[in-house]
Design an enzyme around this catalytic site. Structure first.
Site, PDB file in Angstrom:
ATOM      1  N   GLY A   1     -42.501 -36.273 -52.955  1.00 22.80           N
ATOM      2  CA  GLY A   1     -41.553 -37.382 -52.801  1.00 22.80           C
ATOM      3  C   GLY A   1     -40.316 -37.378 -53.677  1.00 22.80           C
TER       4      GLY A   1
ATOM      5  CG  ASP B   1     -41.974 -40.785 -54.588  1.00 21.44           C
ATOM      6  OD1 ASP B   1     -42.806 -41.043 -55.485  1.00 21.44           O
ATOM      7  OD2 ASP B   1     -42.317 -40.511 -53.421  1.00 21.44           O
TER       8      ASP B   1
ATOM      9  CG  ASP C   1     -47.828 -48.843 -54.040  1.00 18.78           C
ATOM     10  OD1 ASP C   1     -47.413 -50.009 -54.072  1.00 18.78           O
ATOM     11  OD2 ASP C   1     -48.594 -48.426 -53.149  1.00 18.78           O
ATOM     12  CB  SER C   2     -51.762 -48.894 -57.216  1.00 14.60           C
ATOM     13  OG  SER C   2     -51.933 -47.500 -57.350  1.00 14.60           O
TER      14      SER C   2
ATOM     15  CG  ASN D   1     -54.601 -46.577 -59.157  1.00 19.21           C
ATOM     16  OD1 ASN D   1     -54.989 -47.011 -60.233  1.00 19.21           O
ATOM     17  ND2 ASN D   1     -54.780 -47.232 -58.022  1.00 19.21           N
ATOM     18  CB  THR D   2     -50.246 -41.395 -58.418  1.00 16.79           C
ATOM     19  OG1 THR D   2     -50.767 -41.882 -57.189  1.00 16.79           O
ATOM     20  CG2 THR D   2     -49.957 -39.911 -58.313  1.00 16.79           C
ATOM     21  CG  LEU D   3     -46.531 -41.784 -63.226  1.00 12.02           C
ATOM     22  CD1 LEU D   3     -46.309 -40.510 -62.435  1.00 12.02           C
ATOM     23  CD2 LEU D   3     -45.282 -42.580 -63.320  1.00 12.02           C
TER      24      LEU D   3
ATOM     25  CG  ASP E   1     -44.499 -39.076 -46.861  1.00  9.62           C
ATOM     26  OD1 ASP E   1     -44.553 -39.539 -48.022  1.00  9.62           O
ATOM     27  OD2 ASP E   1     -45.487 -38.959 -46.128  1.00  9.62           O
TER      28      ASP E   1
ATOM     29  NE  ARG F   1     -42.063 -35.310 -47.666  1.00  6.58           N
ATOM     30  CZ  ARG F   1     -42.935 -35.987 -48.416  1.00  6.58           C
ATOM     31  NH1 ARG F   1     -42.510 -36.799 -49.351  1.00  6.58           N
ATOM     32  NH2 ARG F   1     -44.233 -35.842 -48.243  1.00  6.58           N
TER      33      ARG F   1
HETATM   34  P1  IMP Z   1     -49.565 -45.273 -56.574  1.00  6.41           P
HETATM   35  O1  IMP Z   1     -50.578 -44.322 -57.120  1.00  6.41           O
HETATM   36  O2  IMP Z   1     -50.205 -46.416 -55.834  1.00  6.41           O
HETATM   37  O3  IMP Z   1     -48.588 -45.767 -57.612  1.00  6.41           O
HETATM   38  O4  IMP Z   1     -48.791 -44.516 -55.428  1.00  6.41           O
HETATM   39  C1  IMP Z   1     -47.754 -43.673 -55.673  1.00  6.41           C
HETATM   40  C2  IMP Z   1     -47.503 -42.750 -54.524  1.00  6.41           C
HETATM   41  O5  IMP Z   1     -47.773 -43.387 -53.252  1.00  6.41           O
HETATM   42  C3  IMP Z   1     -46.045 -42.358 -54.482  1.00  6.41           C
HETATM   43  O6  IMP Z   1     -45.820 -41.204 -55.234  1.00  6.41           O
HETATM   44  C4  IMP Z   1     -45.774 -42.176 -53.012  1.00  6.41           C
HETATM   45  O7  IMP Z   1     -46.044 -40.843 -52.627  1.00  6.41           O
HETATM   46  C5  IMP Z   1     -46.754 -43.099 -52.300  1.00  6.41           C
HETATM   47  N1  IMP Z   1     -46.111 -44.360 -51.872  1.00  6.41           N
HETATM   48  C6  IMP Z   1     -46.333 -45.589 -52.353  1.00  6.41           C
HETATM   49  N2  IMP Z   1     -45.591 -46.512 -51.728  1.00  6.41           N
HETATM   50  C7  IMP Z   1     -44.872 -45.843 -50.804  1.00  6.41           C
HETATM   51  C8  IMP Z   1     -43.888 -46.253 -49.835  1.00  6.41           C
HETATM   52  O8  IMP Z   1     -43.502 -47.433 -49.683  1.00  6.41           O
HETATM   53  N3  IMP Z   1     -43.355 -45.256 -49.078  1.00  6.41           N
HETATM   54  C9  IMP Z   1     -43.738 -43.943 -49.197  1.00  6.41           C
HETATM   55  N4  IMP Z   1     -44.632 -43.522 -50.093  1.00  6.41           N
HETATM   56  C10 IMP Z   1     -45.205 -44.461 -50.890  1.00  6.41           C
HETATM   57 MG    MG Z   2     -46.141 -39.836 -50.174  1.00  4.85          MG
END
Ligand code: IMP
Ligand code: MG
Length: 200
Positions: A63, A120, A123-124, A126-128, A179, A185
């Site tokens: 992303g 990019d 959101d939650s 969790n990933t970061l 995406d 993208r």
């Molecule tokens: P998290 O772990 O919930 O913070 O999710 C982060 C990842 O979810 C980002 O790196 C994106 O790849 C994906 N993501 C979260 N929200 C969106 C969105 O609105 N559009 C596209 N991808 C998203």
């Molecule tokens: Mg994605």
């Protein structure tokens, strides 16, 4: 290319480009706003890291690749780049659970470097959160986060964000690197998906 083949390619291209109009609810952030914000962030980062001689930008694939390429060209101090591919699994393709997999690791040893993660969207968180924990064990001098978008209302874990492009509401967005089921993208703006009209 033969004229007939050329016409078919053109037709397909136009169709692909216009097909998102059907489920584009609104353009949340346009090309001009993104460019302007990148210039501001680039200036800030150049200022903050002016005494560092080992700045490394880490792009979280896929992303953040467009954001990284535009942002890095607004940074006026020397820096290196590396890439890391992550996927996170959740209840669906629109959320993540924190079960994170590294599909491609860095090739750089980050020990002793000033690391700035370029993401990019958070959101939650969790990933970061997982990425930060893992990279901190590799002992960089500093470890900070620059995200283009912050969906702050959805945060489940606290993430220290040093630079934010835009805080956005809880809406699913696409374009400018983000995406929609791996497509779109390439769009130059950040748009909101009309999930009713979009059928995957
Ligand atoms: P998290 O772990 O919930 O913070 O999710 C982060 C990842 O979810 C980002 O790196 C994106 O790849 C994906 N993501 C979260 N929200 C969106 C969105 O609105 N559009 C596209 N991808 C998203
Ligand atoms: Mg994605």
């Amino acid at each position: 290319m033969k004229p007939a083949a050329e016409n078919i390619m053109k037709f397909l291209w136009i169709n692909q480009m216009e097909d998102y109009q059907r489920f584009l609810k609104e353009i949340l952030i346009d090309e001009k706003q993104i460019h302007q914000r990148n210039a501001e962030l680039g200036k800030l980062i150049s200022q903050d890291y002016k005494n560092s001689n080992d700045l490394l930008l880490i792009c979280i694939l896929r992303g953040a690749f467009i954001f990284l390429s535009d942002l890095s060209r607004q940074i006026t101090i020397p820096h290196a780049m590396d890439f890391m591919a992550i996927s996170s699994y959740g209840s669906g393709s629109r959320s993540s659970s924190g079960v994170v997999r590294i599909n491609m690791d860095l090739t750089t040893n980050i020990n002793g470097k000033d690391v700035l993660i370029v993401e990019d969207i958070i959101d939650s968180g969790n990933t970061l959160s997982y990425v930060l924990e893992m990279l901190s064990t590799r002992k960089p001098t500093s470890l900070n986060v620059c995200t283009l978008l912050d969906k702050f209302e959805r945060r489940e874990v606290n993430i220290p964000i040093r630079y934010t492009g835009f805080r956005i509401p809880d809406k699913f967005v696409f374009g400018y690197g983000l995406d929609l089921d791996e497509m779109y993208r390439n769009l130059p703006f950040i748009g909101v998906v009309d999930l009713e009209r979009y059928k995957s």
